[in-house]
Design a protein around this motif. Structure first.
Motif, short mmCIF file in Angstrom:
data_model
loop_
_atom_site.label_atom_id
_atom_site.label_comp_id
_atom_site.label_asym_id
_atom_site.label_seq_id
_atom_site.Cartn_x
_atom_site.Cartn_y
_atom_site.Cartn_z
N THR A 71 32.07 33.32 46.01
CA THR A 71 32.86 34.28 46.77
C THR A 71 32.08 35.50 47.21
O THR A 71 32.56 36.28 48.03
N GLY A 72 30.89 35.68 46.66
CA GLY A 72 30.09 36.85 47.00
C GLY A 72 30.54 38.10 46.26
O GLY A 72 30.09 39.20 46.58
N ASN A 73 31.41 37.95 45.27
CA ASN A 73 31.87 39.10 44.49
C ASN A 73 30.78 39.56 43.54
O ASN A 73 29.89 38.80 43.17
N GLU A 74 30.90 40.79 43.11
CA GLU A 74 29.95 41.35 42.16
C GLU A 74 30.17 40.71 40.79
O GLU A 74 31.30 40.56 40.34
N SER A 75 29.09 40.33 40.12
CA SER A 75 29.17 39.71 38.79
C SER A 75 29.49 40.76 37.74
O SER A 75 29.41 41.96 37.99
N LEU A 76 29.85 40.28 36.55
CA LEU A 76 30.06 41.18 35.42
C LEU A 76 28.79 41.98 35.18
O LEU A 76 27.68 41.45 35.27
N ASP A 77 28.96 43.26 34.86
CA ASP A 77 27.76 44.05 34.58
C ASP A 77 27.35 43.88 33.12
O ASP A 77 28.08 43.30 32.32
N VAL A 78 26.19 44.42 32.79
CA VAL A 78 25.63 44.25 31.46
C VAL A 78 26.55 44.85 30.40
O VAL A 78 26.73 44.27 29.33
N GLU A 79 27.17 45.98 30.68
CA GLU A 79 28.06 46.62 29.71
C GLU A 79 29.26 45.73 29.39
O GLU A 79 29.67 45.60 28.24
N GLN A 80 29.84 45.09 30.42
CA GLN A 80 30.97 44.20 30.20
C GLN A 80 30.56 43.00 29.35
O GLN A 80 31.29 42.58 28.44
N LEU A 81 29.40 42.42 29.65
CA LEU A 81 28.90 41.29 28.88
C LEU A 81 28.64 41.69 27.43
O LEU A 81 28.98 40.95 26.50
N GLU A 82 28.05 42.85 27.25
CA GLU A 82 27.76 43.33 25.91
C GLU A 82 29.05 43.48 25.09
O GLU A 82 29.11 43.07 23.93
N LYS A 83 30.10 44.01 25.70
CA LYS A 83 31.38 44.18 25.01
C LYS A 83 31.95 42.82 24.59
O LYS A 83 32.50 42.68 23.49
#
Length: 89
Positions: A71-83
């Protein structure tokens, strides 16, 4: 939730196994079994739940990344993945 049928099956099997193990731990306590045996089984339940949780996170992450790429959407950022990962730690 998770669209991968194989992953869902694996996760459900792990959760069912953990459910059975937990019922066994409860029975062991009710029967007055040795502390070492109870703790060993409780550790097995904990590992089974951890594995199910990691599988959910890994499968969800893969699907999120695949969907974002399509879809071209922004991926999860590092902070979200870390949580997500720290929630299981």
């Amino acid at each position: 939730m998770i669209g991968d049928e194989e992953a869902i099956g694996t996760i459900l099997n792990r959760l069912r196994r953990a459910h059975g193990q937990l019922a066994g731990v409860i029975g062991m306590i009710e029967d007055g079994r040795d502390c070492k045996d109870v703790v060993t089984q409780l550790a097995a339940v904990s590992r089974a739940l951890d594995r199910a949780g990691f599988k959910i996170v890994a499968t969800g992450l893969r699907e999120c990344l695949d969907e974002d790429a399509k879809t071209g959407n922004e991926s999860l950022d590092v902070e979200q993945l870390e949580k997500l990962f720290l929630a299981l730690a």
